[in-house]
Design an enzyme around this catalytic site. Structure first.
Site, PDB file in Angstrom:
ATOM      1  N   CYS A 114      47.735  45.456  53.488  1.00 32.80           N
ATOM      2  CA  CYS A 114      48.914  46.285  53.692  1.00 32.80           C
ATOM      3  C   CYS A 114      48.670  47.619  52.985  1.00 32.80           C
ATOM      4  CB  CYS A 114      50.152  45.605  53.120  1.00 32.80           C
ATOM      5  SG  CYS A 114      51.534  46.763  53.046  1.00 32.80           S
ATOM      6  N   ASN A 148      36.223  51.344  55.002  1.00 36.34           N
ATOM      7  CA  ASN A 148      35.387  51.191  56.185  1.00 36.34           C
ATOM      8  C   ASN A 148      36.256  51.057  57.422  1.00 36.34           C
ATOM      9  OD1 ASN A 148      32.503  50.699  57.126  1.00 36.34           O
ATOM     10  ND2 ASN A 148      33.576  48.986  58.067  1.00 36.34           N
ATOM     11  N   GLU A 149      35.955  51.828  58.436  1.00 35.57           N
ATOM     12  CA  GLU A 149      36.660  51.731  59.726  1.00 35.57           C
ATOM     13  C   GLU A 149      38.130  51.352  59.550  1.00 35.57           C
ATOM     14  OE1 GLU A 149      34.363  49.308  62.424  1.00 35.57           O
ATOM     15  OE2 GLU A 149      33.103  51.022  62.902  1.00 35.57           O
ATOM     16  N   CYS A 159      50.673  47.196  59.831  1.00 35.97           N
ATOM     17  CA  CYS A 159      51.268  46.127  59.032  1.00 35.97           C
ATOM     18  C   CYS A 159      52.788  46.198  59.223  1.00 35.97           C
ATOM     19  CB  CYS A 159      50.902  46.302  57.567  1.00 35.97           C
ATOM     20  SG  CYS A 159      51.658  45.049  56.517  1.00 35.97           S
ATOM     21  N   CYS A 164      56.435  47.765  54.406  1.00 42.12           N
ATOM     22  CA  CYS A 164      56.179  48.771  55.446  1.00 42.12           C
ATOM     23  C   CYS A 164      57.472  49.139  56.176  1.00 42.12           C
ATOM     24  CB  CYS A 164      55.120  48.269  56.429  1.00 42.12           C
ATOM     25  SG  CYS A 164      53.458  48.282  55.705  1.00 42.12           S
ATOM     26  N   GLU A 309      27.102  55.074  61.712  1.00 35.54           N
ATOM     27  CA  GLU A 309      26.530  53.787  62.109  1.00 35.54           C
ATOM     28  C   GLU A 309      26.135  53.848  63.572  1.00 35.54           C
ATOM     29  OE1 GLU A 309      29.036  50.354  61.632  1.00 35.54           O
ATOM     30  OE2 GLU A 309      29.735  50.995  59.668  1.00 35.54           O
ATOM     31  N   LYS A 358      25.049  37.758  61.563  1.00 34.24           N
ATOM     32  CA  LYS A 358      23.640  37.403  61.345  1.00 34.24           C
ATOM     33  C   LYS A 358      22.757  37.744  62.537  1.00 34.24           C
ATOM     34  CE  LYS A 358      24.214  32.394  62.264  1.00 34.24           C
ATOM     35  NZ  LYS A 358      25.680  32.394  62.470  1.00 34.24           N
ATOM     36  N   PHE A 359      23.361  37.895  63.715  1.00 33.59           N
ATOM     37  CA  PHE A 359      22.544  38.274  64.871  1.00 33.59           C
ATOM     38  C   PHE A 359      22.784  39.720  65.314  1.00 33.59           C
ATOM     39  CE2 PHE A 359      22.965  33.539  65.538  1.00 33.59           C
ATOM     40  CZ  PHE A 359      21.696  33.258  65.029  1.00 33.59           C
TER      41      PHE A 359
END
Ligand code: GLA
Ligand code: ZN
Length: 669
Positions: A114, A148-149, A159, A164, A309, A358-359
């Site tokens: 939040c 991040n993003e 939220c 909020c 990225e 992981k992939f």
């Protein structure tokens, strides 16, 4: 942003390998081989940086920053707030986001806190300040990567918790002052929705109110505002000690957050680009989308941006995840640079062994070292950037054309019921952008709040909502000689999402009057001719009449056959065009070709480009032309002039040959 070099690097998570010193040694050795000069550390590292509340442990991070720096690799340091540690969500459940349905998230996943919660601010402020204090001891850190993003949490970015709701009401009070004013702005007499107390207002949710457009629009504004407040809070926290530049990584055209507002708090704009290459054989559609995002990120500050990225090979979150075909990694990296990026960075350096990603593609796989195609592709990009950086860094794109793309318009036009329920602003916008891309013309992409002066041509597709002052600025722009092109369903509502009454706000400039808008059913396809060629209309046909404008094309069918479909109006020293219908791509390509030719705007090769090929120009003392071939086959561009290949110094006289998925950098000679 002056790093003195083009950054080539990516997200690096040594904290996942602290028990494997051999891996960490290997990382550094291979980074140098791949021309990596920068890594992003700390994204999602909260639980290892603060193991329990107030128990900070930065040793591993500090050691890593210094070690990398000794090897010539700098660090972009992230604040770790993208993912929350379990001790935090357990101890302070109020930081967990509440979904629109009223359900509170359980701990886990990411980007799901939040942003209003004072506790969350306390806790982020504390870790951010500690990191900033620590940063003073390490020369290797060059920049802050805030969180991040933001908002990208796999479901709803907003939220809806009690904190909020209260903050939303406060925000509304501040904006409208009185409840009467809010009722007026939201047109609440409709269906008996008049509010008599601020407490009656609730965020729009599926099981409650969601049909009051003014409410929906203000809620979206509020969400951006709260998220921006959170961003500002994190920035202020690191700023208590550090004066390094800050960024946060944006995502493509992300509808929930008005990036044009958020970017104002940043020193540098950065974004994460994951085009779906090889989805279909024809890559053009994807190339256009990626190019548009790059152009938009650059246009926000009219300065180089960062490709924070991108994947070195595959992503793992689409139904099918094709590996990049030979050439595509270089081309897609250079495409970002062509549109103004100062960096090529990846998610991620090394694949983790477990859990969701992981992939996901990485420079290094679980097996093998640098002996892979992906690694060689990455090293090639690094090598090329290192060779070219001295020249590229002195340039930036300065297009003569701007396209308007505006989040508030996006929210409003797609929220409205009518004239179609499937209106897709981004798709429509990209059709217009594509016409310029195919012509090899890079454009700026700006919101309605930006200056129009300085552009030769401004294009505003599906510009339904007019922000305050916008019409006046367009009028001045055209009067002073600008060329303005807009379309059907533009200038319908003001910034409260209330319909304009009486005249269209740009009636004099456009010289037309809108009457009705037809969303014809199947089998009702209309057509027009433009410069003797026949074109079909699409899903919307507006019926207008001229009030001073000259008719360029008329509808050919239906009861409105003969009514204007394309008009031109001279106003002051400029001209304004109105495209009354949605048209097929071919028309847009031909129409804009005509418009740009008339205005003597041409692509930097002065050439007609083969399908799937585009150019972008970075200007400076020396102009660099990026010629990009998105075809999986060799093509040739016939050019009137002579060019030199910047990397190899080879002279190209009249013909520029491009290999499949090749990007050449040229200078005119
Ligand atoms: C985003 C995130 C990264 C990673 C990638 C995977 O861009 O910022 O942490 O999850 O997606 O594509
Ligand atoms: Zn909340």
């Amino acid at each position: 942003m002056e790093f003195g070099k083009m950054l080539h690097g990516g997200d690096y998570n040594p904290e996942q390998w602290l028990d494997r010193p051999d891996i960490l040694d290997e990382d550094i050795r291979l980074m140098k081989q791949a021309h990596i000069n920068c890594v992003t550390l700390g994204v999602f590292s909260w639980s290892v940086l603060e193991r329990q509340e107030g128990e900070f442990c930065f040793d591993w991070l500090e050691e890593m920053i210094d070690r990398l720096y000794r090897e010539g690799i700098c660090t972009i340091l992230a604040t770790p707030t993208g993912g929350m540690p379990h001790w935090l969500t357990e101890k302070y459940p109020e930081v967990r986001q509440v979904q629109a349905e009223g359900r509170q998230n359980l701990p886990g996943k990411r980007h799901n806190f939040c942003y209003t919660s004072p506790k969350m601010r306390d806790l982020t402020g504390r870790i951010d300040r500690s990191l900033a204090q620590m940063s003073l001891r390490h020369e290797g850190i060059v920049m802050w990567h805030i969180s991040n993003e933001m908002g990208g949490n796999f479901s709803d970015s907003a939220c809806h918790c009690g904190q909020c709701q209260r903050a939303f009401r406060e925000w509304l009070k501040e904006k409208y002052k009185t409840i009467e004013e809010l009722n007026r702005a939201w047109w609440t007499v409709f269906w008996s929705h008049v509010y008599t107390d601020w407490e009656q207002i609730h965020s729009p949710v599926p099981h409650g109110e969601n049909l009051v457009h003014g409410l929906n629009l203000d809620w979206r504004r509020f969400v951006t505002c709260q998220m921006t407040e959170f961003l500002k809070w994190e920035i202020a926290s690191v700023r208590e000690y550090s004066s390094l530049p800050v960024t946060t990584n944006f995502m493509y055209f992300f509808k929930p957050l008005d990036y044009d507002k958020m970017q104002r708090e940043l020193d540098v704009v950065s974004w994460d680009s994951y085009p779906f290459w090889h989805k279909v054989k024809d890559e053009t559609d994807m190339a256009v989308k990626a190019a548009a995002c790059h152009s938009m990120m650059r246009s926000m500050k009219k300065k180089p941006f960062m490709l924070m990225e991108s994947t070195p090979s595959v992503v793992n979150w689409r139904v099918n995840n094709p590996v990049k075909r030979p050439g595509m990694h270089m081309l897609s990296s250079m495409q970002a640079v062509a549109h103004g990026s100062a960096t090529v960075q990846y998610f991620q350096w090394r694949k983790g062994r477990g859990s969701f990603e992981k992939f996901h593609g990485a420079v290094l796989d679980h097996k093998n070292d640098g002996n892979t195609r992906t690694f060689r592709d990455v090293a090639d990009v690094g090598g090329r950037l290192a060779k070219m950086e001295g020249r590229i860094l002195k340039t930036c794109n300065r297009p003569e054309i701007a396209l308007i793309f505006d989040w508030e318009n996006w929210w409003a036009v797609e929220d409205a019921a009518g004239p179609r329920l499937d209106l897709d602003y981004k798709k429509t916008f990209l059709q217009h952008y594509r016409a310029f891309w195919e012509a090899g013309l890079d454009v700026d992409i700006i919101s309605m709040e930006r200056e129009l002066e300085g552009y030769r041509m401004v294009v505003a597709p599906l510009n339904y909502l007019y922000r305050k002052g916008y019409a006046e600025r367009v009028e001045r722009y055209v009067k002073e000689g600008g060329i303005y092109i807009t379309t059907y369903w533009s200038g319908i509502v003001d910034d409260n999402d209330l319909c304009f009454t009486g005249e269209h706000p740009l009636e004099k400039v456009l010289g037309i009057c809108q009457e009705e808008i037809d969303a014809p059913g199947e089998g009702f396809v209309n057509s027009i001719t433009f410069l003797e060629k026949l074109y079909h209309t699409g899903d919307l046909c507006e019926i207008i009449h001229c009030k001073g404008a000259r008719t360029v094309s008329v509808y050919m069918k239906e009861f409105y056959a003969g009514a204007p479909a394309v008009t031109e109006n001279r106003y002051g020293d400029g001209r304004a065009y109105y495209l009354a219908a949605e048209f097929e791509q071919d028309f847009l390509n031909d129409f804009y070709r005509e418009m740009t030719q008339e205005a003597r705007i041409e692509n930097p090769l002065g050439a007609k480009l083969p399908y799937g090929v585009t150019t972008a120009l970075r200007k400076g003392e020396e102009d660099l032309i990026f010629v990009q071939n998105f075809n999986d086959c060799k093509v040739m561009v016939k050019t009137p002039g002579r060019f030199e290949e910047a990397d190899s110094k080879i002279i190209l006289d009249g013909e520029v040959w491009l290999e499949p998925f090749e990007c050449k950098i040229l200078t005119e000679i």
